[in-house]
Design an enzyme around this catalytic site. Structure first.
Site, PDB file in Angstrom:
ATOM      1  N   HIS A 155     -10.124 -14.065  23.670  1.00 34.35           N
ATOM      2  CA  HIS A 155     -10.561 -15.047  24.660  1.00 34.35           C
ATOM      3  C   HIS A 155      -9.542 -16.174  24.815  1.00 34.35           C
ATOM      4  CE1 HIS A 155     -11.667 -17.816  21.375  1.00 34.35           C
ATOM      5  NE2 HIS A 155     -12.114 -16.735  20.762  1.00 34.35           N
ATOM      6  N   HIS A 164       4.201  -6.256  26.198  1.00 33.68           N
ATOM      7  CA  HIS A 164       3.523  -5.020  25.802  1.00 33.68           C
ATOM      8  C   HIS A 164       2.719  -5.293  24.536  1.00 33.68           C
ATOM      9  CE1 HIS A 164       4.025  -0.455  24.639  1.00 33.68           C
ATOM     10  NE2 HIS A 164       2.761  -0.850  24.628  1.00 33.68           N
TER      11      HIS A 164
END
Length: 230
Positions: A155, A164
């Protein structure tokens, strides 16, 4: 679910409010392109209409259910010059360079139907979210990123462009990754840690403190080493 995206988001029709299309060009013919082609296959009414790769030896071959039609010069031919493109390039620096050279084209956002996308998530153009990945409430993922199989973006975290997050890697809440970062397979970045651009958290390592740009972070002890300058 509320996705803010700089490119069209393509996912299974069952997900309300997310666009589906029929045709896309795949740029690249390697392993990452193969993995992305599986994501595309699992999205309803989606089709790879051609593969673009600069290797002359691949021209005319059948890959991912389509044909390698030539190198990047083909992107400017009639009928292809307005078609959406996905960059199936695993290397961050190469993907960034090609994306910049193709400015102005449509780069879709691909989200596998099994991925979980939380509320108020932002996804940049050309990003792929692979099977069983989780992106939690308020996270922001930049352009042309790879959120690989089973990865977690916590979050409020930020993932910089061309980065990546590898398979089963975890970014805890409030993490900030710079551009072109690589979090290796099973790597973990602890809450509120910032990783500078072009840095790498090696596979299975835990980053428990922030690191500047162009550094390696390796366990045990979250050791930080400066990357070799090219």
């Amino acid at each position: 679910m509320h996705i803010q995206a700089t490119g069209n988001v393509y996912r299974a029709k069952a997900v309300t409010g997310i666009k589906t299309v029929t045709d896309i060009l795949m740029f690249g013919a390697g392993g990452h392109a193969a993995a992305v082609s599986d994501v595309i296959r699992d999205i309803e009414d989606f089709n790879i209409s051609g593969v673009i790769d600069d290797s002359p030896s691949l021209q005319g071959k059948c890959l991912f259910g389509s044909t390698v039609i030539g190198g990047r010069q083909q992107l400017y031919m009639n009928g292809l010059d307005t078609m959406a493109i996905f960059l199936g390039i695993g290397d961050n620096l190469t993907r960034a360079r090609i994306a910049r050279s193709l400015g102005g084209r449509e780069f879709p956002v691909l989200v596998h139907p099994t991925a979980h996308i939380g509320t108020n998530v932002s996804l940049g153009e050309g990003t792929v979210v692979m099977p069983r990945a989780i992106i939690e409430n308020g996270a922001r993922v930049g352009a042309h990123c790879i959120i690989n199989n089973g990865a977690v973006v916590g979050h409020g975290s930020v993932v910089g462009d061309y980065s990546h997050v590898s398979g089963n890697a975890v970014l805890a809440g409030g993490v900030n990754l710079g551009e072109r970062c690589l979090i290796g397979i099973g790597g973990c970045v602890l809450p509120n840690v910032a990783i500078g651009q072009d840095s790498i958290v090696s596979a299975g390592s835990v980053a428990n403190r922030s690191a500047p740009e162009r550094h390696y972070i390796m366990s045990p002890g979250s050791r930080i080493f400066r990357r070799f300058e090219k």
